[in-house]
Motif scaffolding. Structure first.
Motif, PDB file in Angstrom:
ATOM      1  N   ALA A 175       0.831  -1.211   0.000  1.00 60.82           N
ATOM      2  CA  ALA A 175       0.000   0.000   0.000  1.00 60.82           C
ATOM      3  C   ALA A 175       0.861   1.256   0.000  1.00 60.82           C
ATOM      4  CB  ALA A 175      -0.938  -0.013   1.202  1.00 60.82           C
ATOM      5  N   ALA A 176       1.931   1.259   0.791  1.00 57.02           N
ATOM      6  CA  ALA A 176       2.817   2.426   0.848  1.00 57.02           C
ATOM      7  C   ALA A 176       3.486   2.671  -0.504  1.00 57.02           C
ATOM      8  CB  ALA A 176       3.866   2.227   1.935  1.00 57.02           C
ATOM      9  N   LYS A 177       3.920   1.605  -1.169  1.00 56.53           N
ATOM     10  CA  LYS A 177       4.559   1.745  -2.481  1.00 56.53           C
ATOM     11  C   LYS A 177       3.574   2.297  -3.512  1.00 56.53           C
ATOM     12  CE  LYS A 177       8.676  -0.313  -1.741  1.00 56.53           C
ATOM     13  NZ  LYS A 177       9.989   0.306  -2.034  1.00 56.53           N
ATOM     14  N   ILE A 178       2.340   1.839  -3.446  1.00 52.91           N
ATOM     15  CA  ILE A 178       1.325   2.306  -4.393  1.00 52.91           C
ATOM     16  C   ILE A 178       0.991   3.767  -4.139  1.00 52.91           C
ATOM     17  CG2 ILE A 178      -1.100   2.033  -5.063  1.00 52.91           C
ATOM     18  CD1 ILE A 178      -0.670  -1.016  -4.607  1.00 52.91           C
ATOM     19  N   ARG A 179       0.860   4.138  -2.883  1.00 49.95           N
ATOM     20  CA  ARG A 179       0.614   5.556  -2.565  1.00 49.95           C
ATOM     21  C   ARG A 179       1.764   6.425  -3.079  1.00 49.95           C
ATOM     22  NH1 ARG A 179      -0.915   3.221   2.773  1.00 49.95           N
ATOM     23  NH2 ARG A 179      -3.191   3.346   2.999  1.00 49.95           N
ATOM     24  N   ALA A 180       2.990   5.964  -2.866  1.00 49.09           N
ATOM     25  CA  ALA A 180       4.151   6.747  -3.291  1.00 49.09           C
ATOM     26  C   ALA A 180       4.217   6.885  -4.806  1.00 49.09           C
ATOM     27  CB  ALA A 180       5.428   6.098  -2.759  1.00 49.09           C
ATOM     28  N   ALA A 181       3.790   5.835  -5.512  1.00 52.26           N
ATOM     29  CA  ALA A 181       3.883   5.848  -6.975  1.00 52.26           C
ATOM     30  C   ALA A 181       3.003   6.917  -7.603  1.00 52.26           C
ATOM     31  CB  ALA A 181       3.510   4.476  -7.527  1.00 52.26           C
ATOM     32  N   VAL A 182       1.946   7.300  -6.912  1.00 51.87           N
ATOM     33  CA  VAL A 182       1.007   8.267  -7.479  1.00 51.87           C
ATOM     34  C   VAL A 182       1.074   9.609  -6.757  1.00 51.87           C
ATOM     35  CG1 VAL A 182      -1.028   7.759  -6.050  1.00 51.87           C
ATOM     36  CG2 VAL A 182      -1.337   8.310  -8.476  1.00 51.87           C
ATOM     37  N   ALA A 183       2.005   9.755  -5.827  1.00 45.96           N
ATOM     38  CA  ALA A 183       2.069  10.978  -5.018  1.00 45.96           C
ATOM     39  C   ALA A 183       2.242  12.232  -5.868  1.00 45.96           C
ATOM     40  CB  ALA A 183       3.205  10.866  -3.999  1.00 45.96           C
ATOM     41  N   GLU A 184       3.052  12.144  -6.922  1.00 43.61           N
ATOM     42  CA  GLU A 184       3.296  13.320  -7.750  1.00 43.61           C
ATOM     43  C   GLU A 184       2.051  13.772  -8.503  1.00 43.61           C
ATOM     44  OE1 GLU A 184       6.597  12.719 -10.311  1.00 43.61           O
ATOM     45  OE2 GLU A 184       8.073  12.651  -8.694  1.00 43.61           O
ATOM     46  N   ASP A 185       1.083  12.869  -8.660  1.00 43.28           N
ATOM     47  CA  ASP A 185      -0.141  13.220  -9.383  1.00 43.28           C
ATOM     48  C   ASP A 185      -1.163  13.925  -8.504  1.00 43.28           C
ATOM     49  OD1 ASP A 185       0.855  12.114 -11.687  1.00 43.28           O
ATOM     50  OD2 ASP A 185      -0.149  10.189 -11.439  1.00 43.28           O
ATOM     51  N   ALA A 186      -0.888  14.029  -7.212  1.00 46.12           N
ATOM     52  CA  ALA A 186      -1.860  14.647  -6.299  1.00 46.12           C
ATOM     53  C   ALA A 186      -2.211  16.062  -6.729  1.00 46.12           C
ATOM     54  CB  ALA A 186      -1.329  14.636  -4.875  1.00 46.12           C
ATOM     55  N   ALA A 187      -1.256  16.756  -7.308  1.00 43.77           N
ATOM     56  CA  ALA A 187      -1.511  18.134  -7.743  1.00 43.77           C
ATOM     57  C   ALA A 187      -2.221  18.205  -9.095  1.00 43.77           C
ATOM     58  CB  ALA A 187      -0.189  18.897  -7.827  1.00 43.77           C
ATOM     59  N   LEU A 188      -2.447  17.045  -9.706  1.00 41.71           N
ATOM     60  CA  LEU A 188      -2.987  17.019 -11.067  1.00 41.71           C
ATOM     61  C   LEU A 188      -4.394  16.459 -11.154  1.00 41.71           C
ATOM     62  CD1 LEU A 188       0.214  15.578 -12.817  1.00 41.71           C
ATOM     63  CD2 LEU A 188      -0.408  17.989 -12.503  1.00 41.71           C
ATOM     64  N   ILE A 189      -5.051  16.254 -10.017  1.00 43.20           N
ATOM     65  CA  ILE A 189      -6.331  15.533 -10.077  1.00 43.20           C
ATOM     66  C   ILE A 189      -7.447  16.343 -10.733  1.00 43.20           C
ATOM     67  CG2 ILE A 189      -5.866  13.964  -8.169  1.00 43.20           C
ATOM     68  CD1 ILE A 189      -7.382  15.829  -6.332  1.00 43.20           C
ATOM     69  N   GLU A 190      -7.245  17.642 -10.914  1.00 42.70           N
ATOM     70  CA  GLU A 190      -8.239  18.430 -11.644  1.00 42.70           C
ATOM     71  C   GLU A 190      -7.953  18.442 -13.142  1.00 42.70           C
ATOM     72  OE1 GLU A 190     -10.961  19.485 -10.323  1.00 42.70           O
ATOM     73  OE2 GLU A 190     -10.338  18.845  -8.320  1.00 42.70           O
ATOM     74  N   ASN A 191      -6.827  17.828 -13.548  1.00 36.50           N
ATOM     75  CA  ASN A 191      -6.502  17.756 -14.976  1.00 36.50           C
ATOM     76  C   ASN A 191      -7.385  16.732 -15.684  1.00 36.50           C
ATOM     77  OD1 ASN A 191      -4.429  19.424 -14.126  1.00 36.50           O
ATOM     78  ND2 ASN A 191      -2.851  18.374 -15.295  1.00 36.50           N
ATOM     79  N   TRP A 192      -7.384  16.803 -16.990  1.00 36.36           N
ATOM     80  CA  TRP A 192      -8.142  15.846 -17.804  1.00 36.36           C
ATOM     81  C   TRP A 192      -7.496  14.471 -17.703  1.00 36.36           C
ATOM     82  CZ3 TRP A 192     -12.639  16.898 -20.390  1.00 36.36           C
ATOM     83  CH2 TRP A 192     -13.140  15.882 -21.206  1.00 36.36           C
TER      84      TRP A 192
END
Length: 304
Positions: free
Chosen positions: A45-62
């Motif tokens: 779970a920690a690895k999966i969370r980390a893999a997408v962490a950089e996308d947290a700022a992009l969730i309003e993107n298409w």
């Protein structure tokens, strides 16, 4: 668990008065793999969370997988409560923690998403739906998991999730997708699954006939719990598994199955398990798993 970084930056809870539509939690351990080291699943779970962490700022993107932003114009309503305090050799206690968390989320009117964890963790996850309306299980896996027991009597371990699910009164039916190769089951287990009424759809059938060869077995309007074992996908895109088997499903086929399930009925729960982190290559499994979870979240939020 407190102080963790939530999946896509989701908070541990919403402001007072707001109810989540979806709750994510991790389940590092279930029932011990006797004679095997389960610690390789504990950090999934920690690895999966980390893999997408950089996308947290992009969730309003298409999002081209979803045809629009993740929340689709809705108020963000997802939380990630972190990992349950499961531990090695606390099998019964681990199962109760997972089942209780699932019941808690459902009683609050939200959809539970569990990130495993080993192949035993879906059993208590399914059990947590006992007090809700009947569910159909859509399993994506290389193996049918119909073993009665392992290691001289263990009935709640790996290779048994679908056998145990078949014994649950609230499970209305089972569709199993992605089976392939040697080692998926013994003859008796296949016969038992078919006698129960499980619909077994091989990976070859999906490749040749498309996802409708699986989705058509689920009744219209059904409540669906999707359980995804990472080895259901081809190891070329999800190498972080203990039993890599060629010929698995593609990323696109899996997200299309999730989308089709949401259109066929209603996704009532979702789990992703069997990510063996020491076997991953270039973080590929973590990234693919994270993107599948994003798609599952997007489809759940788009449900009426």
């Amino acid at each position: 668990m407190t102080g963790h970084t939530g999946f896509l930056g989701f908070p541990e809870k919403l402001p007072d008065g707001q109810k989540p539509r979806l709750v994510i939690f991790g389940a590092p351990y279930g029932t011990e793999y006797q004679g095997k080291d389960s610690s390789g699943y504990a950090t999934a779970a920690a690895k999966i969370r980390a893999a997408v962490a950089e996308d947290a700022a992009l969730i309003e993107n298409w999002d081209f997988d979803l045809g629009g932003p993740l929340f689709n114009g809705q108020v963000p309503s997802c939380v990630d409560t972190g990992d349950l305090p499961t531990r090695v050799r606390n099998d019964e206690g681990n199962r109760e923690l997972i089942a209780a968390k699932t019941r808690e989320i459902l009683s609050a009117g939200a959809v539970p998403i569990m990130i495993g964890g080993d192949d035993s963790t879906p059993i208590p996850f399914f059990a947590g739906f006992a007090e809700s309306d009947p569910v159909w299980i859509l399993q994506i896996d290389a193996h049918i998991d119909w073993r009665e027991e392992l290691h001289g009597g263990e009935r709640f371990g790996y290779s048994s999730p679908m056998r145990r699910a078949s014994e649950m009164a609230h499970v209305a039916g089972i569709v199993q997708v992605g089976m392939r190769g040697l080692g998926s089951a013994r003859i008796q287990e296949v016969e038992d699954a078919r006698r129960y009424g499980a619909k077994i759809v091989t990976a070859r059938e999906i490749h040749a006939q498309g996802i409708d060869s699986a989705i058509r077995h689920i009744p219209q309007g059904a409540r669906i719990v999707i359980t995804l074992d990472c080895d259901g996908l081809d190891p070329s895109i999800m190498p972080g598994v203990v039993a890599p088997t060629p010929g698995g499903l593609s990323y696109t086929q899996v997200i299309e199955l999730i989308e089709a399930a949401a259109a066929r009925g209603r996704i009532a729960g979702f789990d992703l398990v069997e990510f063996h982190t020491p076997s991953d290559i270039a973080n590929l499994t973590a990234l693919t798993a994270a993107r599948i979870l994003v798609n599952a979240i997007g489809q759940i939020l788009r449900q009426a």
